[in-house]
Scaffold this motif. Structure first.
Motif, PDB file in Angstrom:
ATOM      1  N   GLY A   1       0.820  -1.213   0.000  1.00 41.55           N
ATOM      2  CA  GLY A   1       0.000   0.000   0.000  1.00 41.55           C
ATOM      3  C   GLY A   1       0.847   1.253   0.000  1.00 41.55           C
ATOM      4  O   GLY A   1       0.546   2.233  -0.697  1.00 41.55           O
ATOM      5  N   ALA A   2       1.926   1.241   0.787  1.00 36.54           N
ATOM      6  CA  ALA A   2       2.829   2.395   0.819  1.00 36.54           C
ATOM      7  C   ALA A   2       3.485   2.605  -0.540  1.00 36.54           C
ATOM      8  O   ALA A   2       3.605   3.744  -1.022  1.00 36.54           O
ATOM      9  CB  ALA A   2       3.885   2.182   1.897  1.00 36.54           C
ATOM     10  N   LYS A   3       3.898   1.522  -1.162  1.00 34.69           N
ATOM     11  CA  LYS A   3       4.535   1.625  -2.483  1.00 34.69           C
ATOM     12  C   LYS A   3       3.563   2.177  -3.522  1.00 34.69           C
ATOM     13  O   LYS A   3       3.951   2.972  -4.398  1.00 34.69           O
ATOM     14  CB  LYS A   3       5.055   0.270  -2.933  1.00 34.69           C
ATOM     15  CG  LYS A   3       5.820   0.304  -4.264  1.00 34.69           C
ATOM     16  CD  LYS A   3       6.339  -1.058  -4.647  1.00 34.69           C
ATOM     17  CE  LYS A   3       7.211  -0.977  -5.904  1.00 34.69           C
ATOM     18  NZ  LYS A   3       6.478  -0.412  -7.062  1.00 34.69           N
ATOM     19  N   ALA A   4       2.304   1.785  -3.441  1.00 32.50           N
ATOM     20  CA  ALA A   4       1.308   2.270  -4.398  1.00 32.50           C
ATOM     21  C   ALA A   4       1.196   3.793  -4.347  1.00 32.50           C
ATOM     22  O   ALA A   4       1.092   4.457  -5.390  1.00 32.50           O
ATOM     23  CB  ALA A   4      -0.041   1.623  -4.118  1.00 32.50           C
ATOM     24  N   LEU A   5       1.254   4.371  -3.147  1.00 33.02           N
ATOM     25  CA  LEU A   5       1.162   5.820  -3.028  1.00 33.02           C
ATOM     26  C   LEU A   5       2.455   6.505  -3.466  1.00 33.02           C
ATOM     27  O   LEU A   5       2.424   7.588  -4.059  1.00 33.02           O
ATOM     28  CB  LEU A   5       0.808   6.204  -1.594  1.00 33.02           C
ATOM     29  CG  LEU A   5      -0.655   5.938  -1.223  1.00 33.02           C
ATOM     30  CD1 LEU A   5      -0.898   6.232   0.239  1.00 33.02           C
ATOM     31  CD2 LEU A   5      -1.591   6.768  -2.079  1.00 33.02           C
ATOM     32  N   ALA A   6       3.584   5.875  -3.189  1.00 32.93           N
ATOM     33  CA  ALA A   6       4.844   6.421  -3.695  1.00 32.93           C
ATOM     34  C   ALA A   6       4.839   6.423  -5.218  1.00 32.93           C
ATOM     35  O   ALA A   6       5.268   7.394  -5.860  1.00 32.93           O
ATOM     36  CB  ALA A   6       6.023   5.613  -3.153  1.00 32.93           C
ATOM     37  N   ASP A   7       4.329   5.351  -5.806  1.00 32.23           N
ATOM     38  CA  ASP A   7       4.247   5.267  -7.274  1.00 32.23           C
ATOM     39  C   ASP A   7       3.262   6.290  -7.849  1.00 32.23           C
ATOM     40  O   ASP A   7       3.426   6.752  -8.979  1.00 32.23           O
ATOM     41  CB  ASP A   7       3.830   3.855  -7.706  1.00 32.23           C
ATOM     42  CG  ASP A   7       4.904   2.810  -7.434  1.00 32.23           C
ATOM     43  OD1 ASP A   7       6.071   3.205  -7.207  1.00 32.23           O
ATOM     44  OD2 ASP A   7       4.581   1.606  -7.440  1.00 32.23           O
ATOM     45  N   LEU A   8       2.239   6.641  -7.064  1.00 34.50           N
ATOM     46  CA  LEU A   8       1.239   7.608  -7.520  1.00 34.50           C
ATOM     47  C   LEU A   8       1.833   9.012  -7.640  1.00 34.50           C
ATOM     48  O   LEU A   8       1.324   9.829  -8.405  1.00 34.50           O
ATOM     49  CB  LEU A   8       0.055   7.612  -6.545  1.00 34.50           C
ATOM     50  CG  LEU A   8      -1.139   8.497  -6.896  1.00 34.50           C
ATOM     51  CD1 LEU A   8      -1.819   8.032  -8.181  1.00 34.50           C
ATOM     52  CD2 LEU A   8      -2.137   8.507  -5.737  1.00 34.50           C
TER      53      LEU A   8
END
Length: 337
Positions: free
Chosen positions: A150-157
């Motif tokens: 989940g944290a990575k998804a927001l970093a990727d966003l």
């Protein structure tokens, strides 16, 4: 021994214990008051490494570009370099649902147009426990993997980093350290920061308080240093201190700041939480704690221990901050009078 004798003996010991606790409380209060003595140096002020915790409305669609414009006018004149925007919380199994942050992409676009020099981290967390009652069990590897995803998804966003706030994390908790290590591997060079418990003011204070309230209020210096070593920033939640007077709260901030400066490497940022809110868990803290007292405490600590460029205030929280809170930040920290 008779029942009457037993009662007398128990009563005598209870009185002794209470007297000792009272004496320790008086000594601790005196020590905090002494910490808050003196005048801060003129140079002890913001160096542009401050932060602001921001609420969920910025990413769920309630805030607009006009709201970003209005906040930008305030922040451009401040020392704030980082903002932590609430983008969770995680589900009990560690999942971060995308419908928690439907407006995040628009918000990031507006923000980077208006405030390109202020980094935006996704503020993520949940109540930590054994997995029951909606709590997050970080000891479960599958849960940790979902948290990191989940944290990575927001970093990727497009977020500049990830800011974790799990509470309460026990002193020595290896699972939290594992989350930090795994998140670093997932987000690479992006900013990784954590909201932390307060540092144990004196050796031996952590355990009795843990017994009294059921969880750790303090981390030992060793565990705090471990968390700092795995992150780029630590933001100490230096509020809800349970101190009854502004002078004692100021002394508490001095002590926390000095301890943190001695534990966190110079290449990392230390942020001291300043209470820009007014619904403390202990009602008396609304009187004792303030942004101004927190700023004065940090300035006194810097004056005694010497300059440190990567140390700042972290204001909690934007949606509760009053004009008086912002004025105190301005006049006691950004441009001290």
């Amino acid at each position: 021994m008779t029942i009457r004798g037993t009662i007398r003996r128990v009563t005598r010991w209870a009185v002794i214990v209470l007297a000792v606790l009272l004496a320790l409380g008086v000594i601790a209060a005196a020590a905090l008051r002494i910490e808050f003595a003196g005048s801060p140096a003129a140079w002890a002020r913001t160096t542009g490494h401050d932060a602001l915790w921001m609420g969920h409305a910025w990413v769920d669609g309630r805030k607009t570009a006009a709201d970003v414009d209005a906040l930008a006018l305030r922040l451009r004149q401040s020392g704030i370099r980082d903002v932590y925007v609430h983008s969770g919380p995680f589900e009990a199994d560690g999942t971060l649902r995308a419908d928690k942050y439907p407006g995040a992409a628009d918000f990031l676009k507006w923000w980077k147009e208006k405030l390109p020099g202020v980094r935006v981290s996704a503020w993520l967390g949940q109540v930590v426990g054994d997995g029951s009652g909606g709590t997050l069990n970080l000891a479960d590897p599958a849960t940790r993997a979902r948290v990191v995803a989940g944290a990575k998804a927001l970093a990727d966003l497009g977020f500049d980093g990830v800011h974790y706030d799990f509470e309460p994390v026990s002193d020595g908790d290896q699972s939290f350290l594992d989350v930090l290590t795994q998140t670093r591997g997932a987000i690479g060079a992006k900013l990784l920061s954590a909201a932390t418990q307060q540092i144990e003011p004196l050796p031996g204070m952590r355990f009795p308080l843990r017994l009294a309230i059921g969880h750790d209020k303090y981390w030992t210096p060793g565990y705090f240093r471990q968390v700092a070593d795995l992150t780029d920033q630590v933001a100490i939640m230096t509020y809800d201190s349970w101190t009854p007077l502004p002078s004692l709260y100021g002394g508490h901030v001095v002590r926390q700041t000095k301890l943190a400066m001695g534990l966190v490497p110079e290449n990392k940022t230390v942020l001291i939480g300043a209470p820009a809110y007014h619904d403390h868990l202990v009602a008396l803290s609304d009187f004792a704690e303030s942004v101004g007292s927190a700023a004065d405490g940090v300035r006194l600590a810097l004056t005694e221990d010497g300059p440190r460029s990567n140390l700042g205030l972290a204001l909690y929280v934007d949606f509760a901050a009053t004009e008086e809170d912002w004025k105190e930040y301005e006049t006691t920290w950004v441009r001290p009078e």
